[in-house]
Write a protein that holds these residues in place. Structure first.
Motif, PDB file in Angstrom:
ATOM      1  N   VAL A 169     110.364  71.680  80.292  1.00 32.98           N
ATOM      2  CA  VAL A 169     109.237  72.403  79.685  1.00 32.98           C
ATOM      3  C   VAL A 169     109.626  73.859  79.424  1.00 32.98           C
ATOM      4  CG1 VAL A 169     106.858  73.181  80.049  1.00 32.98           C
ATOM      5  CG2 VAL A 169     107.522  70.850  80.705  1.00 32.98           C
ATOM      6  N   ALA A 170     110.262  74.490  80.406  1.00 30.47           N
ATOM      7  CA  ALA A 170     110.640  75.899  80.244  1.00 30.47           C
ATOM      8  C   ALA A 170     111.646  76.078  79.115  1.00 30.47           C
ATOM      9  CB  ALA A 170     111.197  76.448  81.559  1.00 30.47           C
ATOM     10  N   LEU A 171     112.609  75.160  78.995  1.00 26.99           N
ATOM     11  CA  LEU A 171     113.605  75.281  77.918  1.00 26.99           C
ATOM     12  C   LEU A 171     112.935  75.200  76.549  1.00 26.99           C
ATOM     13  CD1 LEU A 171     116.666  75.524  77.221  1.00 26.99           C
ATOM     14  CD2 LEU A 171     116.681  73.026  77.014  1.00 26.99           C
ATOM     15  N   SER A 172     111.995  74.267  76.407  1.00 26.37           N
ATOM     16  CA  SER A 172     111.304  74.127  75.117  1.00 26.37           C
ATOM     17  C   SER A 172     110.552  75.415  74.773  1.00 26.37           C
ATOM     18  CB  SER A 172     110.346  72.926  75.138  1.00 26.37           C
ATOM     19  OG  SER A 172     109.165  73.229  75.863  1.00 26.37           O
ATOM     20  N   ILE A 173     110.012  76.072  75.798  1.00 24.33           N
ATOM     21  CA  ILE A 173     109.225  77.295  75.583  1.00 24.33           C
ATOM     22  C   ILE A 173     110.141  78.485  75.296  1.00 24.33           C
ATOM     23  CG2 ILE A 173     107.712  78.948  76.763  1.00 24.33           C
ATOM     24  CD1 ILE A 173     106.391  76.493  78.152  1.00 24.33           C
ATOM     25  N   VAL A 174     111.198  78.644  76.078  1.00 24.71           N
ATOM     26  CA  VAL A 174     112.115  79.779  75.880  1.00 24.71           C
ATOM     27  C   VAL A 174     112.774  79.685  74.507  1.00 24.71           C
ATOM     28  CG1 VAL A 174     114.288  80.807  76.702  1.00 24.71           C
ATOM     29  CG2 VAL A 174     112.459  80.254  78.334  1.00 24.71           C
ATOM     30  N   ASP A 175     113.150  78.479  74.100  1.00 25.81           N
ATOM     31  CA  ASP A 175     113.761  78.323  72.771  1.00 25.81           C
ATOM     32  C   ASP A 175     112.742  78.557  71.658  1.00 25.81           C
ATOM     33  OD1 ASP A 175     116.297  77.941  73.706  1.00 25.81           O
ATOM     34  OD2 ASP A 175     116.269  75.760  73.560  1.00 25.81           O
ATOM     35  N   PHE A 176     111.495  78.183  71.891  1.00 25.97           N
ATOM     36  CA  PHE A 176     110.449  78.490  70.910  1.00 25.97           C
ATOM     37  C   PHE A 176     110.283  80.008  70.791  1.00 25.97           C
ATOM     38  CE2 PHE A 176     105.872  79.265  69.957  1.00 25.97           C
ATOM     39  CZ  PHE A 176     105.875  78.781  68.663  1.00 25.97           C
ATOM     40  N   GLY A 177     110.316  80.711  71.924  1.00 25.13           N
ATOM     41  CA  GLY A 177     110.239  82.174  71.908  1.00 25.13           C
ATOM     42  C   GLY A 177     111.334  82.778  71.034  1.00 25.13           C
ATOM     43  N   ALA A 178     112.570  82.300  71.230  1.00 24.74           N
ATOM     44  CA  ALA A 178     113.686  82.828  70.425  1.00 24.74           C
ATOM     45  C   ALA A 178     113.450  82.539  68.943  1.00 24.74           C
ATOM     46  CB  ALA A 178     114.997  82.206  70.891  1.00 24.74           C
ATOM     47  N   PHE A 179     112.904  81.360  68.652  1.00 19.40           N
ATOM     48  CA  PHE A 179     112.634  80.949  67.268  1.00 19.40           C
ATOM     49  C   PHE A 179     111.653  81.906  66.594  1.00 19.40           C
ATOM     50  CE2 PHE A 179     109.829  78.306  64.466  1.00 19.40           C
ATOM     51  CZ  PHE A 179     110.749  78.048  63.454  1.00 19.40           C
ATOM     52  N   ILE A 180     110.693  82.444  67.362  1.00 18.52           N
ATOM     53  CA  ILE A 180     109.723  83.385  66.757  1.00 18.52           C
ATOM     54  C   ILE A 180     110.084  84.832  67.121  1.00 18.52           C
ATOM     55  CG2 ILE A 180     107.882  81.652  66.616  1.00 18.52           C
ATOM     56  CD1 ILE A 180     106.489  83.060  68.984  1.00 18.52           C
ATOM     57  N   ASP A 181     111.383  85.066  67.361  1.00 16.16           N
ATOM     58  CA  ASP A 181     111.898  86.427  67.585  1.00 16.16           C
ATOM     59  C   ASP A 181     111.398  87.081  68.863  1.00 16.16           C
ATOM     60  OD1 ASP A 181     113.568  86.503  65.336  1.00 16.16           O
ATOM     61  OD2 ASP A 181     111.862  86.958  64.046  1.00 16.16           O
ATOM     62  N   ILE A 182     111.169  86.266  69.890  1.00 17.58           N
ATOM     63  CA  ILE A 182     110.886  86.818  71.214  1.00 17.58           C
ATOM     64  C   ILE A 182     111.918  86.190  72.158  1.00 17.58           C
ATOM     65  CG2 ILE A 182     109.143  87.168  73.036  1.00 17.58           C
ATOM     66  CD1 ILE A 182     106.992  86.695  70.877  1.00 17.58           C
ATOM     67  N   PRO A 183     113.152  86.714  72.095  1.00 17.54           N
ATOM     68  CA  PRO A 183     114.234  86.105  72.884  1.00 17.54           C
ATOM     69  C   PRO A 183     114.144  86.517  74.364  1.00 17.54           C
ATOM     70  CG  PRO A 183     115.066  87.997  71.674  1.00 17.54           C
ATOM     71  CD  PRO A 183     113.604  87.850  71.293  1.00 17.54           C
ATOM     72  N   ILE A 184     115.017  85.976  75.163  1.00 20.22           N
ATOM     73  CA  ILE A 184     115.117  86.354  76.571  1.00 20.22           C
ATOM     74  C   ILE A 184     115.388  87.862  76.643  1.00 20.22           C
ATOM     75  CG2 ILE A 184     116.489  86.069  78.677  1.00 20.22           C
ATOM     76  CD1 ILE A 184     117.058  83.181  77.777  1.00 20.22           C
ATOM     77  N   PRO A 185     114.612  88.606  77.432  1.00 17.94           N
ATOM     78  CA  PRO A 185     114.804  90.065  77.504  1.00 17.94           C
ATOM     79  C   PRO A 185     116.230  90.409  77.974  1.00 17.94           C
ATOM     80  CG  PRO A 185     112.713  89.443  78.512  1.00 17.94           C
ATOM     81  CD  PRO A 185     113.451  88.170  78.235  1.00 17.94           C
ATOM     82  N   PRO A 186     116.762  91.548  77.485  1.00 21.17           N
ATOM     83  CA  PRO A 186     118.151  91.908  77.791  1.00 21.17           C
ATOM     84  C   PRO A 186     118.458  91.917  79.293  1.00 21.17           C
ATOM     85  CG  PRO A 186     117.206  93.424  76.182  1.00 21.17           C
ATOM     86  CD  PRO A 186     116.100  92.532  76.611  1.00 21.17           C
ATOM     87  N   GLY A 187     117.524  92.434  80.105  1.00 24.01           N
ATOM     88  CA  GLY A 187     117.817  92.559  81.538  1.00 24.01           C
ATOM     89  C   GLY A 187     117.630  91.285  82.342  1.00 24.01           C
ATOM     90  N   ALA A 188     117.147  90.209  81.693  1.00 20.27           N
ATOM     91  CA  ALA A 188     116.792  88.981  82.436  1.00 20.27           C
ATOM     92  C   ALA A 188     118.032  88.109  82.639  1.00 20.27           C
ATOM     93  CB  ALA A 188     115.691  88.233  81.685  1.00 20.27           C
ATOM     94  N   ARG A 189     118.919  88.566  83.527  1.00 20.26           N
ATOM     95  CA  ARG A 189     120.213  87.904  83.690  1.00 20.26           C
ATOM     96  C   ARG A 189     120.132  86.523  84.314  1.00 20.26           C
ATOM     97  NH1 ARG A 189     124.031  92.351  86.327  1.00 20.26           N
ATOM     98  NH2 ARG A 189     122.117  92.631  87.506  1.00 20.26           N
ATOM     99  N   ARG A 190     119.219  86.371  85.278  1.00 22.20           N
ATOM    100  CA  ARG A 190     119.095  85.046  85.907  1.00 22.20           C
ATOM    101  C   ARG A 190     118.529  84.023  84.933  1.00 22.20           C
ATOM    102  NH1 ARG A 190     116.499  87.012  91.552  1.00 22.20           N
ATOM    103  NH2 ARG A 190     115.637  88.530  90.088  1.00 22.20           N
ATOM    104  N   LEU A 191     117.543  84.478  84.150  1.00 22.32           N
ATOM    105  CA  LEU A 191     116.941  83.573  83.160  1.00 22.32           C
ATOM    106  C   LEU A 191     117.969  83.198  82.091  1.00 22.32           C
ATOM    107  CD1 LEU A 191     114.257  82.185  82.431  1.00 22.32           C
ATOM    108  CD2 LEU A 191     113.694  84.175  81.018  1.00 22.32           C
TER     109      LEU A 191
END
Lengths: 206, 206
Positions: A169-191
């Motif tokens: 579920v999280a992967l589908s959401i994080v990839d959707f975020g990147a698709f709409i230009d809300i990628p993983i924040p620069p400092g979020a190294r663990r994520l």
């Protein structure tokens, strides 16, 4: 079983495909043509009153909607490997993280999608639903903040203990975020490390 | 187990109380004083990083958040009577309806609550979150429409077959709607009959 899937990238149908791949299962699939509006056709509305995909048609002819609910049905029929947990604590914890990524991350991403993204403008207009771009922008900031929060909560290699439905579920959401230009924040190294780890699984390409 | 509950009406903690009552269980309970902001205190944030109730403290000292996840944990420990379903089809269908009432009904109700209701104005201001009253009003209409839709989908005495966790979740949401002046629509006769039926259960007072 017969799966009604989509013909373009969308976060929810992907969850079921990835879940099936992790279980080593294949299910006969019909690709509903979203671009042609087939998901809003009377025959699809009869399968899911909300006019959404995915839908699973069961062997008795009845239908089941909602990506996570379809996955739970499959898990009940095919328990191995367990992706919703085995012990009470695993079951509770995996469900908690599914809810958290959906409510904390997907809800604000969805608000950006429907209120700000060019791809939804014509559809929202056709549906007579007013867009609120400023509200969407507030949610863009919130989604970013919630991705940082998710990073801060990561303790191991996966979202909730071992690899589970929460990662799907999280992967589908994080990839959707990147698709709409809300990628993983620069400092979020663990994520980011988690995202690389989970994206490498063969099932992620399903 | 120890339950961290609230001291004022709120839809989510009520679900766990009602679920425990249906199971015939009692759990030692601490009432977190929301009015005093105890849910945002460091000791409660250590239990739930989101600063929300309910939280269940397990016997190993770890904690579990999210009302439905707590209920799933309890069901795994105390399977009878089953409230999340027994067969694969029941399990999928109950989960589908939990998700539908939350996503379709609770999400718009929540948007009215945070954007329009006087009770949240000071809190939102203190949090630095802008309110969008027009967006809230659009969601008021949507919530009304979704309650009518839920009524149109009702086939039997309960939301998803026999009495289940879906009824508990739906009751908490429908009563929250009434609390913020979005009651069951006048024409929604099946939903109204369901509401009377479920509200009469002893557990509804828990």
């Amino acid at each position: 079983m017969k799966l009604y899937d989509e013909n373009m990238p969308a976060p929810n149908p992907r969850r079921v495909r990835m879940f099936l791949a992790e279980k080593g299962l294949t299910v006969p699939t019909v690709r509903v043509q979203l671009g042609k509006g087939e998901h809003k056709s009377p025959s699809h509305i009869a399968r899911n009153a909300l006019g959404q995909v995915p839908v699973l048609e069961l062997d008795d002819g009845s239908t089941l909607s909602e990506s996570v609910s379809i996955c739970r049905y499959i898990e009940a029929l095919h328990p191995e490997p367990p992706l919703f947990g085995r012990t009470p604590k695993e079951i509770g914890t995996i469900d908690m993280w599914i809810r958290r990524v959906e409510m904390q991350v997907m809800v604000p991403l969805g608000a950006v999608w429907v209120n700000c993204h060019p791809a939804t403008e014509a559809y929202m207009k056709a549906m007579g639903v007013k867009r609120f771009p400023d509200y969407g922008e507030q949610n863009r900031a919130r989604a970013f903040n919630r991705l940082e929060w998710l990073d801060s909560q990561m303790e191991g290699d996966f979202i909730a203990g071992d690899f589970s439905a929460a990662d799907i579920v999280a992967l589908s959401i994080v990839d959707f975020g990147a698709f709409i230009d809300i990628p993983i924040p620069p400092g979020a190294r663990r994520l980011r490390a988690w995202h690389e780890r989970v994206s490498k699984r063969r099932s992620a390409k399903a």
